[in-house]
Design a protein around this motif. Structure first.
Motif, PDB file in Angstrom:
ATOM      1  N   UNK A 297     171.223 -19.141 -29.509  1.00 52.99           N
ATOM      2  CA  UNK A 297     171.072 -19.247 -28.056  1.00 52.99           C
ATOM      3  C   UNK A 297     170.508 -20.628 -27.733  1.00 52.99           C
ATOM      4  N   UNK A 298     171.279 -21.432 -27.018  1.00 52.31           N
ATOM      5  CA  UNK A 298     170.790 -22.732 -26.509  1.00 52.31           C
ATOM      6  C   UNK A 298     171.307 -22.934 -25.107  1.00 52.31           C
ATOM      7  N   UNK A 299     170.509 -23.392 -24.174  1.00 56.35           N
ATOM      8  CA  UNK A 299     169.061 -23.546 -24.221  1.00 56.35           C
ATOM      9  C   UNK A 299     168.426 -22.236 -24.675  1.00 56.35           C
TER      10      UNK A 299
ATOM     11  N   UNK B 226     162.708 -22.981 -25.539  1.00 60.60           N
ATOM     12  CA  UNK B 226     163.056 -23.979 -24.535  1.00 60.60           C
ATOM     13  C   UNK B 226     163.822 -25.152 -25.138  1.00 60.60           C
ATOM     14  N   UNK B 227     164.246 -25.010 -26.393  1.00 55.23           N
ATOM     15  CA  UNK B 227     165.009 -26.088 -27.047  1.00 55.23           C
ATOM     16  C   UNK B 227     166.446 -26.112 -26.521  1.00 55.23           C
TER      17      UNK B 227
ATOM     18  N   UNK C 186     171.409 -19.492 -20.561  1.00 52.19           N
ATOM     19  CA  UNK C 186     170.565 -20.485 -19.882  1.00 52.19           C
ATOM     20  C   UNK C 186     171.300 -21.819 -19.675  1.00 52.19           C
ATOM     21  N   UNK C 187     172.622 -21.796 -19.766  1.00 54.10           N
ATOM     22  CA  UNK C 187     173.364 -23.064 -19.741  1.00 54.10           C
ATOM     23  C   UNK C 187     173.112 -23.886 -18.476  1.00 54.10           C
ATOM     24  N   UNK C 188     172.814 -23.230 -17.375  1.00 62.02           N
ATOM     25  CA  UNK C 188     172.567 -23.964 -16.127  1.00 62.02           C
ATOM     26  C   UNK C 188     171.188 -24.621 -16.117  1.00 62.02           C
ATOM     27  N   UNK C 189     170.354 -24.237 -17.066  1.00 63.05           N
ATOM     28  CA  UNK C 189     168.968 -24.732 -17.061  1.00 63.05           C
ATOM     29  C   UNK C 189     168.723 -25.683 -18.235  1.00 63.05           C
ATOM     30  N   UNK C 190     169.436 -26.796 -18.192  1.00 64.65           N
ATOM     31  CA  UNK C 190     169.253 -27.842 -19.193  1.00 64.65           C
ATOM     32  C   UNK C 190     168.831 -29.086 -18.414  1.00 64.65           C
ATOM     33  N   UNK C 191     167.628 -29.627 -18.735  1.00 66.54           N
ATOM     34  CA  UNK C 191     167.047 -30.631 -17.845  1.00 66.54           C
ATOM     35  C   UNK C 191     167.251 -32.072 -18.289  1.00 66.54           C
ATOM     36  N   UNK C 192     167.451 -32.266 -19.574  1.00 63.05           N
ATOM     37  CA  UNK C 192     167.517 -33.649 -20.064  1.00 63.05           C
ATOM     38  C   UNK C 192     168.953 -34.141 -20.232  1.00 63.05           C
ATOM     39  N   UNK C 193     169.877 -33.218 -20.430  1.00 58.66           N
ATOM     40  CA  UNK C 193     171.284 -33.620 -20.616  1.00 58.66           C
ATOM     41  C   UNK C 193     172.171 -32.469 -20.167  1.00 58.66           C
ATOM     42  N   UNK C 194     173.462 -32.761 -19.946  1.00 50.04           N
ATOM     43  CA  UNK C 194     174.376 -31.686 -19.550  1.00 50.04           C
ATOM     44  C   UNK C 194     174.570 -30.711 -20.702  1.00 50.04           C
ATOM     45  N   UNK C 195     174.782 -29.464 -20.350  1.00 49.36           N
ATOM     46  CA  UNK C 195     174.996 -28.452 -21.377  1.00 49.36           C
ATOM     47  C   UNK C 195     176.375 -28.631 -22.014  1.00 49.36           C
ATOM     48  N   UNK C 196     176.420 -28.480 -23.329  1.00 52.25           N
ATOM     49  CA  UNK C 196     177.703 -28.476 -24.035  1.00 52.25           C
ATOM     50  C   UNK C 196     177.902 -27.098 -24.641  1.00 52.25           C
TER      51      UNK C 196
ATOM     52  N   UNK D 201     152.891 -29.528 -28.279  1.00 52.24           N
ATOM     53  CA  UNK D 201     154.127 -28.845 -27.863  1.00 52.24           C
ATOM     54  C   UNK D 201     155.271 -29.850 -27.904  1.00 52.24           C
ATOM     55  N   UNK D 202     156.384 -29.446 -28.502  1.00 58.12           N
ATOM     56  CA  UNK D 202     157.540 -30.356 -28.505  1.00 58.12           C
ATOM     57  C   UNK D 202     158.098 -30.381 -27.081  1.00 58.12           C
ATOM     58  N   UNK D 203     158.806 -31.449 -26.693  1.00 59.26           N
ATOM     59  CA  UNK D 203     159.263 -31.546 -25.302  1.00 59.26           C
ATOM     60  C   UNK D 203     160.421 -30.586 -24.998  1.00 59.26           C
ATOM     61  N   UNK D 204     160.060 -29.364 -24.672  1.00 62.39           N
ATOM     62  CA  UNK D 204     161.061 -28.347 -24.345  1.00 62.39           C
ATOM     63  C   UNK D 204     161.928 -28.855 -23.198  1.00 62.39           C
ATOM     64  N   UNK D 205     163.249 -28.692 -23.326  1.00 65.60           N
ATOM     65  CA  UNK D 205     164.117 -29.312 -22.320  1.00 65.60           C
ATOM     66  C   UNK D 205     165.122 -28.353 -21.703  1.00 65.60           C
ATOM     67  N   UNK D 206     164.899 -27.031 -21.898  1.00 70.11           N
ATOM     68  CA  UNK D 206     165.843 -26.094 -21.298  1.00 70.11           C
ATOM     69  C   UNK D 206     165.231 -24.735 -21.050  1.00 70.11           C
ATOM     70  N   UNK D 207     166.002 -23.854 -20.440  1.00 70.31           N
ATOM     71  CA  UNK D 207     165.562 -22.513 -20.036  1.00 70.31           C
ATOM     72  C   UNK D 207     164.302 -22.644 -19.171  1.00 70.31           C
ATOM     73  N   UNK D 208     163.388 -21.667 -19.202  1.00 71.60           N
ATOM     74  CA  UNK D 208     162.118 -21.886 -18.491  1.00 71.60           C
ATOM     75  C   UNK D 208     160.947 -21.512 -19.378  1.00 71.60           C
ATOM     76  N   UNK D 209     161.036 -21.999 -20.626  1.00 70.97           N
ATOM     77  CA  UNK D 209     159.972 -21.714 -21.583  1.00 70.97           C
ATOM     78  C   UNK D 209     159.466 -22.996 -22.245  1.00 70.97           C
TER      79      UNK D 209
END
Lengths: 381, 164
Positions: A169-171, A176-177, A204-214, A311-319
């Motif tokens: 599962x990504x994001x 939150x990876x 969580x594909x719509x919730x990717x903050x640093x780059x577009x979801x692939x 904490x590593x820089x979580x970049x997706x979902x809401x966790x």
């Protein structure tokens, strides 16, 4: 005569989340960062469409695969967003949440004894789902050092080459990876080399903050070996409507639909009407919710830094998935709940690799988040 | 939405957000937020800050009575709507006053300690204005939403406190 759980049910321990849920329910005035669902309501237009469908008496079953209009809209939407081309008649199945889709895939596409590699830490249902389907789980522990991403090496070291299928599962929930296109190429290469089916949970594909979801299905040689799961729960804040979908080549969807038609029959009709409206008119609300999550994410990560919580820089979902400063994350979460009335979930609830971490959901308003972070800080002191 | 629009939206959502809160939510510096608010106030875009009160939540003796009053007026050569509005708006009992289209001319919101006080105010101070030809008073019986805020039981978040 007494009721005894079947062996495959007995093999599955109670959810680690359930315990914290019960603890939290006994207390008043808690701020919960343990919630795995949006704090927004579904967009009004979607809710209104659901109400209108009820007023018009649209309360019967739909086609097993879901309303055709909805499948067509899903096909158009994923094509536009993720460059994925699926036939609405043969390759899309509307399900009661992405969770049902995963369960169908496990039951319809695995044989008893089949090994399934599960990237961990992971959503709480994957391992039980595989077990209920008679499969054997191979743990693929992702590491904080890799920002909880799947890599070729991690897959190889875990013995995933022996598996029939890989679930990820990504994001990601709970970490939150996210995975970039380049990073997914390694996973795709591994899957192709070892002839693995891939179950890709992209809820969580719509919730990717640093780059577009692939989506991994867009990579060479992957569409034919991937089942993609998605739905309306996270992007459109429609968790309670229970509406998801699976996309895969016709033979997979046909098999999954065979199980679906004898169990669920069809996904909730009212929710399908809401989803049609959501896809047609609610794009702005999705963007707005994503922006608000992103602000909260940045706030939470900056506060962790201030209080020295790794904490590593979580970049997706809401966790966010910070390291637990105590040896035992369960004890930490319990003490935090009892002393500061802040609920978080210990990473151990999410399986191998989650140990030593805490899942912090920022699907809660900034005011409460601010207060929760202040309480966490005072607890750490 | 531009920066000023975002700040206005936040102020309308909660005027007690600190500039730090608003800076985080808009991605602006705190100084920029402060400057934008000062500008909005100086231009008269932001006219004030008030609490949204659910009067029903107070004890009975603290409750306020509110009414909306429809006013019809007849204008003459010397008097226009603004003249009448200026005269009415000066009363402290008047919470809001709007010129509206439709079956009546002004929409007036009045507040008082009792229904008697409100009705005396309307009959003694408003109905006597020569241009006013008719008043229709509607007392507020219950309020479900005020200025964008829904009045429920205050416990909106009924999600499970811990969930997958």
């Amino acid at each position: 005569m007494t009721f005894e759980p079947a062996d495959r049910v007995d093999q599955v321990p109670p959810s680690g989340i359930r315990r914290f849920f019960e603890l939290a329910e006994e207390m008043d005035d808690i701020i919960s960062l343990g919630v795995g669902e949006p704090d927004f309501s579904a967009p009004w237009a979607a809710r209104e469409a659901a109400i209108a469908s009820l007023e018009q008496g649209k309360t019967s079953y739909t086609a097993n695969r879901g309303k055709r209009e909805l499948r067509e809209l899903i096909a158009a939407d994923v094509d536009r967003r993720y460059d994925l081309d699926y036939d609405p008649d043969e390759e899309i199945l509307v399900t009661a949440g992405a969770s049902e889709g995963l369960d169908l895939a496990f039951r319809a596409l695995l044989n008893p004894g089949d090994a399934v590699a599960v990237a961990q830490p992971c959503y709480v249902s994957y391992v039980p789902g595989v077990t209920f389907a008679g499969g054997e789980v191979i743990d693929v522990p992702t590491r904080a050092a890799d920002e909880f991403k799947l890599t070729y090496e991690v897959l190889e070291a875990s013995g995933a080459a022996e598996a029939e299928a890989l679930v990820y599962c990504y994001p990601n929930n709970p970490t939150g990876a996210t995975m970039t296109e380049d990073e997914l190429r390694e996973v795709a290469e591994f899957a192709r080399e070892h002839d693995l089916i891939v179950f890709a949970d992209e809820i969580y594909s719509e919730l990717s903050y640093e780059h577009d979801h692939t989506s991994i299905a867009t990579l060479p040689g992957m569409r034919e070996r991937t089942v993609v799961f998605n739905g309306f729960s996270k992007a459109y804040a429609m968790t309670g409507m229970r509406l998801g979908y699976a996309m895969a080549p016709p033979e997979a969807i046909t098999a999954m639909n065979r199980v679906h038609q004898y169990t669920m029959l069809s996904a909730p009709t009212t929710a399908q009407h809401a989803a049609i409206e959501a896809l047609q008119t609610c794009g702005d609300e999705v963007v707005d919710m994503r922006e608000q999550y992103d602000r909260r994410r940045q706030f939470v990560l900056s506060r962790f830094e201030e209080m020295g919580l790794e904490c590593f820089p979580a970049s997706g979902a809401f966790y966010a998935f910070p390291e637990c400063p105590w040896d035992d994350a369960n004890e930490f979460a319990e003490a935090l709940l009892e002393e500061e009335r802040v609920a978080v979930v210990p990473g151990t609830a999410f399986g191998e690799g989650g140990d030593g971490h805490l899942r912090i959901s920022y699907a809660t308003g900034l005011g409460d988040l601010k207060e929760a972070m202040a309480r966490l800080e005072s607890f750490l002191e | 939405m531009d920066d000023r629009g975002e700040i206005l939206a936040l102020l309308r959502e909660n005027a007690r957000y600190t500039t730090e809160d608003m800076a985080r939510q808009t991605g602006l510096d705190e100084d920029e937020v402060e400057a934008a608010i000062e500008e909005l106030e100086a231009e008269g875009v932001v006219r004030g800050y008030q609490a949204v009160v659910d009067w029903d939540a107070l004890d009975e003796d603290e409750e306020r009575v509110r009414a909306t009053v429809e006013l019809n007026v007849t204008l003459d050569r010397e008097t226009n709507y603004v003249d009448i509005a200026d005269r009415i708006a000066k009363f402290p009992q008047v919470r809001s006053l709007r010129l509206v289209s439709g079956d009546y001319d002004f929409d007036l919101e009045v507040e008082g300690d009792s229904m008697q006080e409100v009705s005396h105010f309307v009959s003694d101070k408003i109905a006597v204005i020569p241009e006013i030809t008719q008043t229709v008073t509607h007392y507020v019986m219950d309020s479900y939403k005020e200025q964008g805020i829904e009045f429920g039981d205050g416990d909106d978040d009924d999600r499970l406190s811990v969930s997958p």
